[in-house]
Write a protein that holds these residues in place. Structure first.
Motif, mmCIF file in Angstrom:
data_model
loop_
_atom_site.group_PDB
_atom_site.id
_atom_site.type_symbol
_atom_site.label_atom_id
_atom_site.label_comp_id
_atom_site.label_asym_id
_atom_site.label_seq_id
_atom_site.Cartn_x
_atom_site.Cartn_y
_atom_site.Cartn_z
ATOM 1 N N PRO A 165 0.833 -1.208 0.000
ATOM 2 C CA PRO A 165 0.000 0.000 0.000
ATOM 3 C C PRO A 165 0.871 1.263 0.000
ATOM 4 C CG PRO A 165 -0.863 -1.583 1.550
ATOM 5 C CD PRO A 165 0.459 -2.126 1.068
ATOM 6 N N ASN A 166 0.451 2.228 -0.779
ATOM 7 C CA ASN A 166 1.115 3.522 -0.936
ATOM 8 C C ASN A 166 2.439 3.451 -1.696
ATOM 9 O OD1 ASN A 166 -0.949 4.946 0.498
ATOM 10 N ND2 ASN A 166 -0.055 4.144 2.374
ATOM 11 N N SER A 167 2.812 2.269 -2.201
ATOM 12 C CA SER A 167 4.048 2.166 -2.964
ATOM 13 C C SER A 167 3.792 2.519 -4.423
ATOM 14 C CB SER A 167 4.659 0.770 -2.857
ATOM 15 O OG SER A 167 3.840 -0.182 -3.508
ATOM 16 N N LYS A 168 4.831 3.000 -5.062
ATOM 17 C CA LYS A 168 4.744 3.384 -6.473
ATOM 18 C C LYS A 168 4.888 2.141 -7.344
ATOM 19 C CE LYS A 168 6.612 6.771 -9.663
ATOM 20 N NZ LYS A 168 7.575 7.866 -9.830
ATOM 21 N N LEU A 169 4.006 2.029 -8.325
ATOM 22 C CA LEU A 169 4.074 0.910 -9.267
ATOM 23 C C LEU A 169 5.078 1.233 -10.375
ATOM 24 C CD1 LEU A 169 0.285 0.066 -9.645
ATOM 25 C CD2 LEU A 169 2.009 -1.243 -8.424
ATOM 26 N N PRO A 170 5.548 0.204 -11.070
ATOM 27 C CA PRO A 170 6.450 0.452 -12.202
ATOM 28 C C PRO A 170 5.751 1.295 -13.278
ATOM 29 C CG PRO A 170 6.380 -1.885 -11.647
ATOM 30 C CD PRO A 170 5.303 -1.217 -10.858
ATOM 31 N N THR A 171 6.548 1.995 -14.056
ATOM 32 C CA THR A 171 5.987 2.767 -15.166
ATOM 33 C C THR A 171 5.372 1.811 -16.180
ATOM 34 O OG1 THR A 171 8.024 2.706 -16.462
ATOM 35 C CG2 THR A 171 7.772 4.553 -14.900
ATOM 36 N N LEU A 216 -8.188 -0.196 -15.404
ATOM 37 C CA LEU A 216 -9.126 -1.159 -14.838
ATOM 38 C C LEU A 216 -8.960 -1.236 -13.315
ATOM 39 C CD1 LEU A 216 -11.269 -3.382 -15.290
ATOM 40 C CD2 LEU A 216 -9.383 -4.973 -15.665
ATOM 41 N N LEU A 217 -7.714 -1.293 -12.851
ATOM 42 C CA LEU A 217 -7.453 -1.363 -11.414
ATOM 43 C C LEU A 217 -7.809 -0.055 -10.718
ATOM 44 C CD1 LEU A 217 -4.120 -3.358 -11.503
ATOM 45 C CD2 LEU A 217 -6.339 -4.169 -10.691
ATOM 46 N N ALA A 218 -7.645 1.062 -11.400
ATOM 47 C CA ALA A 218 -8.045 2.355 -10.828
ATOM 48 C C ALA A 218 -9.560 2.404 -10.663
ATOM 49 C CB ALA A 218 -7.551 3.499 -11.704
ATOM 50 N N ASP A 219 -10.284 1.886 -11.654
ATOM 51 C CA ASP A 219 -11.753 1.842 -11.572
ATOM 52 C C ASP A 219 -12.209 0.971 -10.392
ATOM 53 O OD1 ASP A 219 -11.968 3.493 -13.778
ATOM 54 O OD2 ASP A 219 -12.441 1.865 -15.177
ATOM 55 N N LYS A 220 -11.413 -0.043 -10.054
ATOM 56 C CA LYS A 220 -11.740 -0.927 -8.935
ATOM 57 C C LYS A 220 -11.272 -0.351 -7.596
ATOM 58 C CE LYS A 220 -11.143 -5.369 -9.378
ATOM 59 N NZ LYS A 220 -10.461 -6.669 -9.603
ATOM 60 N N GLY A 221 -10.563 0.770 -7.643
ATOM 61 C CA GLY A 221 -10.082 1.390 -6.411
ATOM 62 C C GLY A 221 -8.830 0.754 -5.834
ATOM 63 N N ARG A 222 -8.126 -0.045 -6.624
ATOM 64 C CA ARG A 222 -6.903 -0.705 -6.144
ATOM 65 C C ARG A 222 -5.674 0.182 -6.272
ATOM 66 N NH1 ARG A 222 -6.941 -6.023 -4.609
ATOM 67 N NH2 ARG A 222 -5.370 -5.080 -3.284
ATOM 68 N N ILE A 223 -5.673 1.056 -7.295
ATOM 69 C CA ILE A 223 -4.538 1.944 -7.522
ATOM 70 C C ILE A 223 -5.061 3.323 -7.894
ATOM 71 C CG2 ILE A 223 -3.054 0.034 -8.295
ATOM 72 C CD1 ILE A 223 -3.442 1.043 -11.174
ATOM 73 N N GLU A 224 -4.183 4.325 -7.791
ATOM 74 C CA GLU A 224 -4.544 5.639 -8.304
ATOM 75 C C GLU A 224 -3.324 6.249 -8.967
ATOM 76 O OE1 GLU A 224 -4.358 8.390 -4.330
ATOM 77 O OE2 GLU A 224 -6.312 7.653 -4.923
ATOM 78 N N SER A 225 -3.590 6.958 -10.061
ATOM 79 C CA SER A 225 -2.528 7.576 -10.844
ATOM 80 C C SER A 225 -2.537 9.076 -10.650
ATOM 81 C CB SER A 225 -2.714 7.260 -12.334
ATOM 82 O OG SER A 225 -2.580 5.887 -12.559
ATOM 83 N N HIS A 226 -1.344 9.637 -10.648
ATOM 84 C CA HIS A 226 -1.172 11.080 -10.527
ATOM 85 C C HIS A 226 -0.256 11.516 -11.668
ATOM 86 C CE1 HIS A 226 -2.888 10.899 -6.488
ATOM 87 N NE2 HIS A 226 -2.145 9.830 -6.316
ATOM 88 N N VAL A 227 -0.763 12.373 -12.546
ATOM 89 C CA VAL A 227 0.014 12.819 -13.696
ATOM 90 C C VAL A 227 1.328 13.436 -13.218
ATOM 91 C CG1 VAL A 227 0.057 14.362 -15.686
ATOM 92 C CG2 VAL A 227 -2.048 13.174 -15.078
ATOM 93 N N GLY A 228 2.415 12.963 -13.780
ATOM 94 C CA GLY A 228 3.724 13.484 -13.457
ATOM 95 C C GLY A 228 4.349 12.881 -12.201
#
Length: 78
Positions: A24-30, A51-63
């Motif tokens: 949790p809270n770790s950065k995923l690979p590019t 798909l994972l963002a829609d499920k609430g498992r991950i979130e992306s932040h531009v940049g």
């Protein structure tokens, strides 16, 4: 869902989250790094991440990148 490659990749990522490889809270690979590892395209990884963002498992932040969300234990007593 379907047997689309991005769905399979999403399941791989989700299992890595469940096993603690991606904490949790770790950065995923590019997209590119994961695409190279899984022998696919960055666009396919992007679809899996969406798909994972829609499920609430991950979130992306531009940049900044894509991060694993903390799981809430909905079954816990309040």
């Amino acid at each position: 869902m379907s047997n689309a490659k991005f769905v399979k990749i999403a399941k791989i990522i989700e299992s890595r989250i469940e096993m603690g490889e991606y904490k949790p809270n770790s950065k995923l690979p590019t997209h590119r790094v994961l695409a190279d590892e899984l022998e696919t395209t960055p666009a396919t990884v992007a679809k899996a991440y969406n798909l994972l963002a829609d499920k609430g498992r991950i979130e992306s932040h531009v940049g900044r990148g894509t991060y694993v969300c903390e799981r809430s234990d909905l079954g816990k007593a309040i």
